[in-house]
Design a protein around this motif. Structure first.
Motif, short mmCIF file in Angstrom:
data_model
loop_
_atom_site.label_atom_id
_atom_site.label_comp_id
_atom_site.label_asym_id
_atom_site.label_seq_id
_atom_site.Cartn_x
_atom_site.Cartn_y
_atom_site.Cartn_z
N VAL A 86 0.89 -1.31 -0.08
CA VAL A 86 0.04 -0.06 0.14
C VAL A 86 0.87 1.17 -0.01
CG1 VAL A 86 -1.66 1.21 1.13
CG2 VAL A 86 -1.77 -1.04 1.17
N LYS A 87 0.50 2.43 -0.77
CA LYS A 87 1.00 3.43 -0.71
C LYS A 87 0.06 4.65 -0.88
CE LYS A 87 2.07 3.45 -5.68
NZ LYS A 87 3.33 3.53 -6.66
N VAL A 88 0.69 5.36 0.02
CA VAL A 88 -0.21 7.01 -0.04
C VAL A 88 0.55 8.02 -0.31
CG1 VAL A 88 -1.79 8.60 1.25
CG2 VAL A 88 -1.87 6.06 1.80
N SER A 89 0.36 8.87 -1.23
CA SER A 89 1.21 10.09 -1.58
C SER A 89 0.55 10.97 -2.03
CB SER A 89 2.05 9.47 -2.86
OG SER A 89 1.63 8.99 -3.87
N GLY A 90 0.93 12.29 -2.09
CA GLY A 90 0.40 13.57 -2.44
C GLY A 90 1.15 14.59 -1.96
N ARG A 91 0.56 15.94 -2.16
CA ARG A 91 1.05 17.18 -1.54
C ARG A 91 0.12 18.09 -1.35
NH1 ARG A 91 6.21 18.58 -2.18
NH2 ARG A 91 6.75 16.90 -3.38
N THR A 92 0.33 19.08 -0.18
CA THR A 92 -0.65 20.03 0.15
C THR A 92 -0.50 21.31 -0.66
OG1 THR A 92 0.68 20.75 1.79
CG2 THR A 92 -0.73 18.88 2.52
N LYS A 93 -1.57 22.13 -0.54
CA LYS A 93 -1.31 23.41 -1.13
C LYS A 93 -0.40 24.11 -0.56
CE LYS A 93 -5.05 25.63 1.71
NZ LYS A 93 -6.23 26.30 1.67
N SER A 94 0.23 23.86 0.48
CA SER A 94 1.33 24.79 1.01
C SER A 94 2.79 24.11 0.63
CB SER A 94 1.52 24.64 2.61
OG SER A 94 1.39 23.44 3.20
N GLY A 95 2.55 23.15 -0.35
CA GLY A 95 3.84 22.52 -0.76
C GLY A 95 4.49 21.36 -0.04
N LEU A 96 3.73 20.66 0.80
CA LEU A 96 4.34 19.70 1.71
C LEU A 96 3.80 18.55 0.81
CD1 LEU A 96 5.69 18.59 4.25
CD2 LEU A 96 3.49 18.70 5.29
N GLY A 97 4.79 17.92 0.51
CA GLY A 97 4.66 16.35 -0.05
C GLY A 97 4.63 15.39 0.96
N ILE A 98 3.82 14.37 1.13
CA ILE A 98 3.69 13.16 2.22
C ILE A 98 3.74 11.92 1.47
CG2 ILE A 98 2.63 12.34 4.18
CD1 ILE A 98 1.46 15.11 4.64
N GLY A 99 4.46 10.99 1.59
CA GLY A 99 4.46 9.66 0.96
C GLY A 99 4.70 8.69 2.09
N VAL A 100 3.74 7.68 2.14
CA VAL A 100 3.81 6.54 3.18
C VAL A 100 3.58 5.11 2.10
CG1 VAL A 100 2.99 5.29 4.82
CG2 VAL A 100 2.94 7.63 4.84
N LEU A 101 4.65 4.44 2.30
CA LEU A 101 4.68 3.04 1.53
C LEU A 101 4.98 2.04 2.48
CD1 LEU A 101 6.14 1.98 -1.73
CD2 LEU A 101 6.62 0.42 0.20
N ASN A 102 4.14 0.76 2.42
CA ASN A 102 4.17 -0.26 3.12
C ASN A 102 3.74 -1.53 2.54
OD1 ASN A 102 4.35 -0.73 6.59
ND2 ASN A 102 2.93 -2.27 5.59
N ALA A 103 4.74 -2.40 2.90
CA ALA A 103 4.84 -3.74 2.20
C ALA A 103 4.99 -4.86 3.03
CB ALA A 103 5.57 -3.87 0.89
#
Length: 803
Positions: free
Chosen positions: A357-374
């Protein structure tokens, strides 16, 4: 000359020394959401100038030159609550000369192209790029300052039409394919690119100055997309596959079914999950005879671990082949652990993946967040007791969880600070590991200067726990004809990231210098010319001995006929020391100085027949120690649908020296002859731009023939050993053959049929067979494995189900 150079440098970092060219602005109009395409491309002329992108400017080779009127390009953008709609008229006064080779997806080939670059945050950091060729083939990627990641694939629509004035393009890019901030009045970064392949020319709508390193900061602007309500981003991709496999010993039938899910948590973040993964039709690995102290680096071919993983690649802490790769207990370690009457009857080469599973994206303030788990399965080898004729299972890999968390804050349109953590937890009393990294990449507003660095900290919990760290700092001038870079790295002795990354070297300090010069516009001789000079030093931290000392000159040029030349000259003028080849901690071997020369000629790849010739030679300061290498490739485009290519490389090492074995605490090296030969054949027949037959075949042969054993001394020197006589020669053959049929019958939906044939023969402790024809015959006399598989993948949009 100022007395305060560091103060001057500080002001250079804070105050812009150049200004960007003025950004163009394009307005988008809202249209009826029931209209998929505006097929009347002539309607583009009904719009007033704010709604037309025109006046393209050359990106390369003659940077800044206006596009001729007879090759003008006109683009308009519309939108609704579902997608962007791009319509382009692409003029060409010689329409019969437009190149349009049909390739597979993400392969550019000899074809003209049109592209749109979209940055939904207008932060100068990352583009979503969508290309379509004159043959109607799609290409897409996520682009950053440093790379274009074409492993990312989005679901979007396009069609092209050849016309009497040139050709036209229509695109529908759903909002689900891009990311953007959820504000009322949106301003996006935007650029268009048009490539005229026969002239090797690229034009962009908003001028990109090649004297500035980062093109993404030089996008134009898209406005007018206000108060839209994007639909739910929820997609299901079920698949089913069937395999039949046989060799001379046994046969097997396998049926699989599974599901991939993509869910838009909000406008910025997406969840990707794979349930019951199936990677049976991924490209084969190029197996080699690897005699180095390091494992072979393998290319990632599994879509889940290639698509949209740019957030996880920060800091080079993620080598995805660790997940589902080789078991933690290798074959030879297991062999030493089993009983005297036991043997390994079945050893798994890979570990099965349970889910990821992975969750990724970026907020309007420019903060990119990514989480990957396997999570990978517990894996066992089968042990046979010859004395009792009984079998037992021995665990070689416990149930394992891999996790990555990445935070990437972007600011000022061209700078970022990142924090990454990787974690590997194995069930039971097995090795666990954790790595944390802080990185920064700071640029002046004008992208003229760059300050970068990182600090990493690793923790390993094993039989003995240990910690380590690594740090780096660098400064570079990143614009203009003349550029330079200086950087340094420090790796502590116990720094270790190999549980979820790939780290070969540690316990050293490095210093790296680089200078370069380039021409911006063509001359009477060259379309492009670049010259690079590199100086690299590495010092082992414990002994302070040099383990690297090289000076490199690289010249790259292309002619007005678009043929390319490259000259590479590298010198290591003094003896250095290799601390890894002896395979024993604290020991090292002396490596003599050398001179390496490489010449490359690449003919214009847009001609029906093109080729590459690359000879090289390495001459060591030791008598009669040489390396010869010859790389050849050729491609013949018979017609836009049919093409073939052949790659051949042969390398011979004369009087090479490398680790052979350990005998009674003595480290023995072999003075040896080494050769490898590799041939790759590829063929493509494109039935349509969404249906194709592809052939890939590879034969690889390599041997190591030791003619003198030598004993390693404590000072790193080698002396002849006349008492050790065990044969340590190696002979390795590998054959792979893939014939694949692929039909993308709908966006994101594919039927694929694959026939695969492969074998590997590895002979150790033998008299080396040095006749090519005999080796090739032996391959097909071996136990060939044959696999035929069929796979159906279907893309389902939740919104379509609701409707």
């Amino acid at each position: 000359m100022t007395k305060y150079p560091y103060l001057l440098l500080f002001f250079y970092l804070l105050i812009p020394t150049e200004t960007y060219s003025q950004k163009k602005t394009l307005l988008s109009q809202k249209k009826d959401s029931k209209t998929i395409y505006d097929s009347d491309t002539t309607s583009i002329e009904r719009y007033k100038n704010p709604y037309i992108a025109t006046d393209f400017v050359m990106f390369e080779p003659d940077n800044g030159k206006a596009i001729p009127n007879e090759k003008r390009t006109e683009v308009k953008v519309d939108h609704d609550n579902v997608a962007l709609y791009i319509t382009a008229k692409i003029y060409d006064n010689e329409p019969t000369k437009i190149l349009k080779e049909i390739t597979t997806r993400d392969i550019f080939g000899a074809s003209d192209h049109f592209a749109v670059y979209i940055n939904g945050f207008n932060d100068g950091q990352q583009d979503y790029r969508f290309y379509v060729s004159a043959a109607g083939v799609q290409m897409d990627c996520i682009a950053t300052k440093d790379e274009e990641d074409f492993t990312w694939d989005a679901i979007w629509h396009s069609k092209v039409k050849m016309t009497d004035y040139g050709w036209s393009v229509e695109m529908k890019i759903p909002y689900a394919a891009i990311r953007f901030s959820n504000v009322k009045n949106k301003t996006w970064g935007l650029n268009f690119m048009r490539e005229i392949k026969r002239n090797v020319q690229k034009y962009t709508w908003n001028y990109i100055d090649t004297k500035i390193e980062n093109p993404i900061t030089q996008n134009g602007l898209l406005e007018g997309i206000n108060e839209i309500t994007p639909p739910t981003r929820l997609f299901f991709i079920p698949y089913t596959s069937a395999y039949y496999q046989e060799d001379r010993i046994a046969s097997d039938r396998t049926f699989k079914a599974g599901l991939d899910i993509k869910y838009g948590i909000n406008d910025a973040f997406t969840l990707d999950a794979i349930l019951v993964p199936d990677f049976g039709q991924t490209k084969f690995d190029n197996a080699i005879l690897n005699l180095t102290p390091f494992e072979q680096t393998l290319t990632e071919n599994r879509p889940f671990f290639t698509e949209g993983t740019n957030l996880f690649s920060n800091g080079n802490l993620f080598y995805s082949r660790r997940i589902g790769g080789s078991p933690i207990t290798d074959y030879y370690t297991l062999e030493e652990q089993i009983g005297a009457t036991e043997e390994i009857s079945n050893y798994p080469t890979t570990v099965n993946l349970i889910n990821a599973v992975k969750v990724s994206g970026r907020t309007k303030s420019g903060l990119g967040i990514g989480v990957l788990n396997a999570i990978t399965k517990k894996t066992d080898a089968t042990i046979h007791d010859v004395a009792t004729d009984s079998y037992r299972e021995e665990m070689v890999q416990p149930l394992t969880n891999y996790n990555i968390i990445s935070l990437d804050q972007r600011f000022r349109q061209n700078s970022s600070i990142s924090l990454i953590n990787t974690n590997t937890i194995r069930n039971g009393n097995y090795r666990d590991a954790n790595v944390s990294s802080l990185l920064f990449d700071l640029n002046t507003k004008s992208n003229s200067y760059n300050l970068f660095g990182n600090y990493n900290f690793s923790t390993v919990k094993d039989v003995e726990d240990y910690n380590g760290y690594q740090s780096a700092l660098g400064f570079a001038k990143t614009s203009g004809r003349y550029r330079y870079k200086i950087s340094g790295d420090y790796y502590s002795k116990n720094y270790d990231t190999n549980d979820l990354s790939q780290l070969f070297y540690s316990n050293y300090t490095s210093l790296n210098l680089q200078g370069s010069y380039r021409i911006v516009n063509p001359t009477k001789i060259f379309n492009s010319f670049k010259a690079y000079q590199y100086v690299n030093y590495e010092f082992e931290n414990t002994t302070h001995k040099k383990q690297l000392s090289i000076y490199t000159t690289l010249l790259k040029a292309s002619t007005l006929q678009n043929d390319a030349f490259e000259f590479y000259f590298q010198v290591s003028p003094e003896t250095t020391y290799d601390f890894y080849e002896p395979r024993v901690a604290g020991r090292y071997v002396a490596v003599p100085g050398y001179v390496n020369t490489v010449f490359n000629f690449t003919s214009n790849p847009n001609r029906p027949f093109s080729y590459v010739i690359q000879p090289s030679i390495t001459n060591f300061s030791e008598t009669d120690r040489l390396v010869y290498d010859l790389y050849l490739s050729a491609k013949y485009i018979i017609n836009p649908k049919l093409s073939f290519s052949l790659i051949s490389e042969i390398q011979t090492k004369k009087n090479d020296k490398g680790f052979a074995t350990i005998d009674n605490d003595d480290i023995l090296f072999g003075k040896r002859s080494r050769t490898f030969l590799q041939n790759d054949l590829a063929g493509k027949y494109a039935i349509t731009n969404r249906m194709s037959l592809n052939l890939t075949a590879r034969y690889y042969w390599s041997f190591s023939d030791i003619h003198q054993f030598q004993t390693l001394q404590s000072d790193g020197s080698l002396i002849d050993n006349t008492t050790y006589t065990t044969n340590k020669n190696r002979n390795f053959n590998s054959w792979n053959f893939d014939l694949a049929y692929s039909w993308w019958f709908a966006p994101g939906s594919e039927i694929s049929v694959l026939y695969r044939n492969y074998v590997q023969l590895s002979n150790n402790g033998v008299e080396v067979e040095k006749k090519l024809n005999k080796n090739f015959t032996n391959v097909f006399d071996g136990n060939l494995t044959n696999i035929i598989s069929i796979r159906l993948r279907y893309f389902i949009d939740y919104n379509s189900l609701v409707k």
